[in-house]
Motif scaffolding. Structure first.
Motif, PDB file in Angstrom:
ATOM      1  N   PHE A  82     -22.512  -0.046 -19.275  1.00 46.11           N
ATOM      2  CA  PHE A  82     -21.727  -1.072 -19.958  1.00 46.11           C
ATOM      3  C   PHE A  82     -21.086  -0.458 -21.193  1.00 46.11           C
ATOM      4  N   VAL A  83     -19.842  -0.842 -21.459  1.00 45.27           N
ATOM      5  CA  VAL A  83     -19.162  -0.385 -22.671  1.00 45.27           C
ATOM      6  C   VAL A  83     -18.519  -1.575 -23.354  1.00 45.27           C
ATOM      7  N   ALA A  84     -18.209  -1.397 -24.639  1.00 52.03           N
ATOM      8  CA  ALA A  84     -17.514  -2.434 -25.401  1.00 52.03           C
ATOM      9  C   ALA A  84     -16.639  -1.797 -26.458  1.00 52.03           C
ATOM     10  N   MET A  85     -15.517  -2.463 -26.743  1.00 51.27           N
ATOM     11  CA  MET A  85     -14.575  -2.072 -27.794  1.00 51.27           C
ATOM     12  C   MET A  85     -14.481  -3.237 -28.767  1.00 51.27           C
ATOM     13  N   ILE A  86     -14.815  -3.013 -30.024  1.00 54.66           N
ATOM     14  CA  ILE A  86     -14.865  -4.084 -31.020  1.00 54.66           C
ATOM     15  C   ILE A  86     -13.857  -3.765 -32.122  1.00 54.66           C
ATOM     16  N   PRO A  87     -12.598  -4.201 -31.977  1.00 50.95           N
ATOM     17  CA  PRO A  87     -11.543  -3.829 -32.929  1.00 50.95           C
ATOM     18  C   PRO A  87     -11.808  -4.269 -34.362  1.00 50.95           C
ATOM     19  N   ASP A  88     -12.403  -5.475 -34.551  1.00 50.34           N
ATOM     20  CA  ASP A  88     -12.619  -5.981 -35.907  1.00 50.34           C
ATOM     21  C   ASP A  88     -13.436  -5.023 -36.758  1.00 50.34           C
ATOM     22  N   ARG A  89     -14.351  -4.300 -36.112  1.00 52.42           N
ATOM     23  CA  ARG A  89     -15.216  -3.378 -36.844  1.00 52.42           C
ATOM     24  C   ARG A  89     -14.953  -1.918 -36.489  1.00 52.42           C
ATOM     25  N   LYS A  90     -13.944  -1.700 -35.642  1.00 55.91           N
ATOM     26  CA  LYS A  90     -13.595  -0.345 -35.201  1.00 55.91           C
ATOM     27  C   LYS A  90     -14.807   0.390 -34.648  1.00 55.91           C
ATOM     28  N   LEU A  91     -15.538  -0.329 -33.809  1.00 60.28           N
ATOM     29  CA  LEU A  91     -16.747   0.210 -33.200  1.00 60.28           C
ATOM     30  C   LEU A  91     -16.612   0.280 -31.685  1.00 60.28           C
ATOM     31  N   GLY A  92     -17.233   1.299 -31.118  1.00 61.52           N
ATOM     32  CA  GLY A  92     -17.361   1.392 -29.674  1.00 61.52           C
ATOM     33  C   GLY A  92     -18.822   1.514 -29.313  1.00 61.52           C
ATOM     34  N   LEU A  93     -19.192   1.006 -28.157  1.00 62.64           N
ATOM     35  CA  LEU A  93     -20.577   1.171 -27.713  1.00 62.64           C
ATOM     36  C   LEU A  93     -20.607   1.482 -26.232  1.00 62.64           C
ATOM     37  N   ALA A  94     -21.659   2.174 -25.850  1.00 64.27           N
ATOM     38  CA  ALA A  94     -21.885   2.503 -24.444  1.00 64.27           C
ATOM     39  C   ALA A  94     -23.378   2.488 -24.185  1.00 64.27           C
ATOM     40  N   LEU A  95     -23.769   1.997 -23.034  1.00 65.48           N
ATOM     41  CA  LEU A  95     -25.181   1.998 -22.667  1.00 65.48           C
ATOM     42  C   LEU A  95     -25.344   2.263 -21.186  1.00 65.48           C
ATOM     43  N   LYS A  96     -26.494   2.774 -20.836  1.00 64.15           N
ATOM     44  CA  LYS A  96     -26.839   3.060 -19.451  1.00 64.15           C
ATOM     45  C   LYS A  96     -28.315   2.759 -19.241  1.00 64.15           C
ATOM     46  N   ILE A  97     -28.617   1.909 -18.257  1.00 64.67           N
ATOM     47  CA  ILE A  97     -30.000   1.636 -17.866  1.00 64.67           C
ATOM     48  C   ILE A  97     -30.385   2.656 -16.810  1.00 64.67           C
ATOM     49  N   ALA A  98     -31.476   3.373 -17.048  1.00 62.91           N
ATOM     50  CA  ALA A  98     -31.822   4.524 -16.215  1.00 62.91           C
ATOM     51  C   ALA A  98     -32.071   4.167 -14.758  1.00 62.91           C
ATOM     52  N   ASP A  99     -32.636   2.974 -14.504  1.00 66.02           N
ATOM     53  CA  ASP A  99     -32.945   2.622 -13.115  1.00 66.02           C
ATOM     54  C   ASP A  99     -31.806   1.905 -12.403  1.00 66.02           C
ATOM     55  N   GLY A 100     -30.655   1.755 -13.086  1.00 66.89           N
ATOM     56  CA  GLY A 100     -29.496   1.126 -12.461  1.00 66.89           C
ATOM     57  C   GLY A 100     -29.553  -0.386 -12.385  1.00 66.89           C
ATOM     58  N   GLY A 101     -30.466  -1.017 -13.119  1.00 68.83           N
ATOM     59  CA  GLY A 101     -30.660  -2.467 -13.030  1.00 68.83           C
ATOM     60  C   GLY A 101     -29.623  -3.258 -13.811  1.00 68.83           C
ATOM     61  N   THR A 102     -28.804  -4.038 -13.092  1.00 69.26           N
ATOM     62  CA  THR A 102     -27.733  -4.810 -13.730  1.00 69.26           C
ATOM     63  C   THR A 102     -28.265  -5.841 -14.705  1.00 69.26           C
ATOM     64  N   ARG A 103     -29.379  -6.514 -14.335  1.00 67.61           N
ATOM     65  CA  ARG A 103     -29.891  -7.567 -15.231  1.00 67.61           C
ATOM     66  C   ARG A 103     -30.232  -6.993 -16.600  1.00 67.61           C
ATOM     67  N   ALA A 104     -30.736  -5.769 -16.621  1.00 66.95           N
ATOM     68  CA  ALA A 104     -31.093  -5.140 -17.892  1.00 66.95           C
ATOM     69  C   ALA A 104     -29.846  -4.712 -18.660  1.00 66.95           C
ATOM     70  N   ALA A 105     -28.833  -4.206 -17.951  1.00 63.50           N
ATOM     71  CA  ALA A 105     -27.603  -3.794 -18.634  1.00 63.50           C
ATOM     72  C   ALA A 105     -26.930  -4.985 -19.290  1.00 63.50           C
ATOM     73  N   GLU A 106     -26.903  -6.125 -18.608  1.00 59.79           N
ATOM     74  CA  GLU A 106     -26.282  -7.318 -19.181  1.00 59.79           C
ATOM     75  C   GLU A 106     -27.070  -7.821 -20.383  1.00 59.79           C
ATOM     76  N   ALA A 107     -28.393  -7.812 -20.286  1.00 59.07           N
ATOM     77  CA  ALA A 107     -29.214  -8.237 -21.421  1.00 59.07           C
ATOM     78  C   ALA A 107     -29.034  -7.295 -22.601  1.00 59.07           C
ATOM     79  N   ALA A 108     -28.981  -5.993 -22.332  1.00 60.86           N
ATOM     80  CA  ALA A 108     -28.851  -5.008 -23.409  1.00 60.86           C
ATOM     81  C   ALA A 108     -27.511  -5.108 -24.106  1.00 60.86           C
TER      82      ALA A 108
END
Length: 330
Positions: free
Chosen positions: A260-286
């Motif tokens: 999952f990635v995100a672009m947050i222009p208001d704060r000029k921040l980017g984020l990226a995450l990866k759940i090691a086991d490939g679990g979508t429910r965890a990626a969405e929660a994270a």
């Protein structure tokens, strides 16, 4: 920490039942702001990098030459449901180029959208490549290919388009790609570090219309996604629902195997995450946890609550457990 860190847990009957470990990076103007797990972990970004893959489409002039709208640019970054609106939009896009479904190289699969799937069953029709969740990206690919007068096998790793995407990936991630794998849609997917992917998302977040050609391309793609979230995924999907919940202020994108990635222009921040086991429910929660932490998403919004804290219920509606954040995360 060099290993994946526990990020999301599932509890049942007062006991820890499952644990999803992973990596996450928040990148700001000065570099890494916060991280969990290993920022240098090499991953395949999968569909989370579609806005990077779309940069050559704009930078080459192909998008303007074809008169692409922001709605189409959002579709170029999409992993859509194959709903009627997606199928119709990709079909019209190709027709406007004088091309057809057979010019795509993504392959066909059953649409994720239930209404469209049921329509196909009732009509005794087989799904086509327009139903592929990546067909919008591939429409962007053939738009570039036609404009640049390149060959039709645009998913070949040595094709000029894929060389352009590789170069763009290395430039925005600030690193040499660690090879590639073939994605579900047959296109090469270039491996990067998680920190490199977060750095690229920060570049998209900080880009301004007053910048150079790449910055302007980043702004158009970022804004197209945030303005047309229904084209990026579809009804019931996290990308669409969460971008709506944030009022078009943030662009987010998921990828297969729990990226999952995100672009947050208001704060000029980017984020990226990866759940090691490939679990979508965890990626969405994270990603919800991180967006709330950064002030981009209201924790009380129903679309946030849908994913975290996510009450687990059985088929009778009885509460059986809960999805929680692991200690030390967000």
């Amino acid at each position: 920490m060099t290993h994946a860190q526990p990020l999301v847990e599932v509890w049942r009957g007062g006991r820890l039942e499952s644990c999803h470990a992973g990596h996450a990076v928040i990148w700001g103007e000065g570099g890494v702001v916060e991280s969990w797990g290993n920022p240098d972990a090499i991953i395949f970004p999968r569909s989370s990098c579609k806005m990077i893959q779309a940069l050559p489409l704009l930078e080459s002039g192909a998008a303007d030459a074809a008169g692409l709208t922001d709605r189409q640019l959002a579709l170029a970054c999409a992993s859509h449901q194959g709903a009627a609106l997606h199928v119709e939009a990709t079909g019209r896009w190709l027709a406007g180029l004088g091309l057809g479904e057979s010019d795509l190289r993504c392959g066909a699969h059953e649409p994720y959208d239930r209404d469209e799937r049921n329509r196909l069953i009732r009509a005794d029709e087989a799904p086509c490549q327009l139903h592929n969740n990546c067909s919008g990206k591939h429409c962007g690919f053939v738009t570039w290919t036609k404009h640049m007068k390149a060959g039709p096998e645009y998913v070949d790793p040595d094709h000029p388009l894929q060389r352009a995407i590789r170069q763009a990936t290395e430039e925005v991630c600030g690193e040499t790609v660690a090879g590639f794998g073939i994605d579900g849609c047959s296109a090469p997917n270039f491996a990067t570090s998680l920190a490199g992917l977060a750095r690229a998302m920060q570049a998209f977040a900080a880009a301004q219309d007053s910048g150079d050609a790449r910055a302007r391309a980043m702004v158009r793609l970022r804004n197209a996604m945030a303005t047309h979230p229904e084209m990026v995924a579809g009804e019931g999907r996290a990308c669409t629902e969460l971008m709506r919940a944030m009022g078009g202020r943030v662009a987010i994108k998921t990828g297969a195997e729990a990226v999952f990635v995100a672009m947050i222009p208001d704060r000029k921040l980017g984020l990226a995450l990866k759940i090691a086991d490939g679990g979508t429910r965890a990626a969405e929660a994270a990603v919800v946890a991180l967006l709330v932490r950064l002030g981009a998403l209201d924790a009380a919004h129903p679309m946030a609550q849908k994913r975290l804290p996510a009450v687990q219920r059985n088929w009778r509606g009885l509460e059986t457990g809960e999805l929680r954040l692991a200690a030390g995360f967000a």
